[in-house]
Write an enzyme that holds these catalytic residues in place. Structure first.
Site, short mmCIF file in Angstrom:
data_model
loop_
_atom_site.label_atom_id
_atom_site.label_comp_id
_atom_site.label_asym_id
_atom_site.label_seq_id
_atom_site.Cartn_x
_atom_site.Cartn_y
_atom_site.Cartn_z
N HIS A 1 0.87 -1.19 0.00
CA HIS A 1 0.00 0.00 0.00
C HIS A 1 0.90 1.23 0.00
O HIS A 1 0.71 2.17 0.78
CB HIS A 1 -0.95 -0.01 1.21
CG HIS A 1 -1.93 -1.15 1.19
ND1 HIS A 1 -3.27 -0.98 0.96
CD2 HIS A 1 -1.75 -2.48 1.31
CE1 HIS A 1 -3.88 -2.16 0.96
NE2 HIS A 1 -2.99 -3.08 1.18
N TYR B 1 3.37 -5.42 9.75
CA TYR B 1 3.30 -3.95 9.65
C TYR B 1 4.41 -3.32 10.51
O TYR B 1 4.99 -2.30 10.15
CB TYR B 1 1.95 -3.42 10.15
CG TYR B 1 0.75 -3.63 9.26
CD1 TYR B 1 0.67 -4.69 8.38
CD2 TYR B 1 -0.34 -2.76 9.32
CE1 TYR B 1 -0.46 -4.88 7.58
CE2 TYR B 1 -1.47 -2.95 8.53
CZ TYR B 1 -1.52 -4.01 7.67
OH TYR B 1 -2.63 -4.18 6.90
#
Lengths: 192, 371
Positions: free
Chosen positions: B74, B344
């Protein structure tokens, strides 16, 4: 040729703090290393890591105060200067790291703007402004200091075993003593 | 134990080492070896084949290249701000303060789900909306949502498998069809999920797309009642399907530029809708949809009124970790959640320490901000 003087035991509360923190810190090191290599357990390990780290920080402060109130017994008078210096220096370093590792952890989460969740809705305030480069440096520092603490703990255990097995001067028994009342620690030899 | 009181000069004799000293050294070495070995084991040193968060991020880097300072997935995105107005309907489901009636500030990020910072928007198939609700007392709710109905894989292992199987072959520049079909043959659930994903209605932009949590979570009420939920941000803007063929060379950043133009005309709204799971609904498998007739509860309205390019201190430097949750929202048994949180964190830690360069997505000076 006089017998080596025996060290008196640490006060019971000091011993309780020592052994409790020993368990917590070793568990913490395993959690900290383990959570970085586990996908399934990462979240719950991290959820334990934060409050346990803050608990260690609080207990380190309690311990430092307790040291002023009930000082540890003196080292045996016959201990060579270099060993006594190593004992003192390693304890200063142990205390410094017991404060530094959790404080750096808190600071690095602050710099990354992660909420420092202890439990439920209890969240600690940030202690540094947001800065991702500062986070990156502190993140590395956190690991390096934690590994330094681990190395120091191994040296500490090694030194304790030297006192217990080789020197037999009562220093080991002054902490590894399960009596509630602070009696003088005895080695196997002194009761005769 | 037999021992005569030692003369003090011998008590601390280190050289020549006597049997006691050797025994102490041996015991110390054993303890050190056991603890260090245990720590190395906990760190995965003896299980190099085990999938770790570092390996997942390494796979992203292998496929997309390393783009210092950028997210590993992303990657291309822009920062947004606005507020969430809770209608109070969520209070019976969750004690989270975000669901009490009232308004909270929200920041976030729109992105396209590709790990390359300069990918043209028309080469992307999934859009994402990440949000950060700031609650009183320092609590936060972060959520990363996608405009797809289900997640393509149930586990992190399958995610890595899918990424690797569908990565372009360096020789041809295209995925190796044999590897792709072998993977889908072994993972029919992934093939089924991808069919739902590619068959979904594809909105024309960020503003009129709806975004799903995909993973299930648990809402915990004040009385302790636990409710399995999936949530979604449902677009208020009319759903205009994207034209299949766009003539000419499209603006490579058309998704972001369109959103800025839309915001220049006024704020954009979404409804936060929780779908209530029933016993037996799969919470541990994000590839499986819940039945259509499940109760949906409108929890409030998200209003976005500001967009800006990524920069120091804004959404660029926030990890939209889906497990940053306030009290009252808890993870479900979905294994993707802990794995996402872990990966993440690695992506965030790596990019935080790298030099930054400007995002492809930039806005004219006045931006899309009405204020």
């Amino acid at each position: 040729m006089s017998p080596a003087p025996m060290s008196p035991a640490f006060p019971a509360f000091s011993r309780l703090l020592h052994w409790l923190m020993a368990l917590m810190i070793i568990a913490m090191l395993f959690i900290g290393i383990g959570m970085q290599a586990s996908l399934a357990d990462y979240h719950w390990l991290l959820s334990v890591h934060r409050p346990l780290g803050i608990a260690i920080l609080v207990l380190a402060a309690v311990r430092l105060l307790n040291r002023r109130v009930s000082p540890p017994p003196a080292l045996p008078a016959g201990m060579p200067g270099v060993l006594a210096f190593a004992a003192h220096a390693s304890h200063v370093a142990l205390y410094a790291l017991m404060f530094a590792v959790p404080l750096v952890g808190w600071a690095m989460l602050s710099a990354a703007r992660y909420p420092v969740v202890l439990y439920g809705s209890l969240v600690l305030p940030p202690i540094l402004p947001q800065n991702d480069m500062v986070f990156a440096i502190l993140r590395t520092t956190h690991t390096v200091l934690a590994l330094a603490l681990f190395a120091l703990i191994l040296a500490h255990i090694g030194a304790a075993l030297m006192h217990a097995i080789a020197f037999r001067d009562g220093v080991f028994q002054s902490m590894a003593n399960w009596r509630l009342r602070p009696v003088r620690a005895c080695s196997g030899a002194s009761g005769r | 134990m037999q021992s005569e009181p030692d003369p003090s000069k011998d008590t601390y004799r280190l050289w020549p080492p006597g049997p006691r000293l050797l025994a102490a050294l041996g015991a110390s070495a054993l303890v050190a070896l056991a603890l260090a070995g245990g720590l190395a084991y906990a760190g995965g040193l003896f299980t190099p084949g085990r999938l770790t968060q570092r390996a997942i991020v390494d796979t992203f880097q292998k496929i997309n290249g390393v783009h210092p300072g950028f997210r590993r997935n992303h990657t291309k995105g822009a920062c947004i701000a606005g507020h969430f107005e809770s209608n109070g309907a969520g209070q019976r489901l969750s004690k989270a303060v975000v669901f009490a009636p009232g308004t909270l500030p929200v920041t976030g990020r729109f992105a396209v789900a590709v790990g390359k910072p300069f990918v043209p928007d028309n080469k992307t198939q999934v859009r994402s909306l990440a949000l950060r609700f700031e609650l009183p007392g320092g609590e936060e709710w972060r959520t990363g949502m996608n405009d797809i109905p289900v997640f393509p894989v149930p586990t992190a292992q399958d995610f890595t498998g899918l990424m690797t199987a569908t990565a372009p072959d360096p020789a041809t520049g295209k995925p190796d069809p044999a590897r792709v079909s072998a993977f889908f043959g072994a993972h029919p659930e992934v093939a089924a999920a991808l069919k739902r994903i590619t068959g979904r209605p594809f909105a024309s932009g960020f503003a009129n797309a709806s975004y799903n949590s995909l993973d299930a979570f648990r809402f915990v009420a004040a009385d302790g009642t636990v409710t399995p939920v999936r949530w979604a941000m449902m677009a208020v803007d009319p759903d205009v399907a994207e034209p299949a063929d766009q003539p000419g060379t499209p603006d490579p950043d058309y998704l972001f530029d369109d959103l800025a133009a839309r915001l220049a005309r006024g704020p954009v709204e979404w409804h936060l809708v929780a779908t209530i799971g029933q016993p037996g609904d799969p919470t541990a498998d994000a590839t499986l949809p819940w039945p259509d007739d499940r109760q949906k509860v409108d929890l409030g309205t998200l209003t976005i009124d500001h967009i800006e390019a990524e920069a120091a201190g804004n959404c660029r430097d926030v990890n939209f970790d889906p497990l940053v949750l306030p009290a009252g929202i808890e993870p479900s048994d979905d294994p993707l959640l802990s794995a996402r949180s872990a990966a993440y964190s690695v992506s965030f830690t790596r990019r935080a320490g790298e030099p930054k360069s400007p995002s492809e997505v930039q806005f004219p000076a006045q931006g899309g901000a009405p204020q």
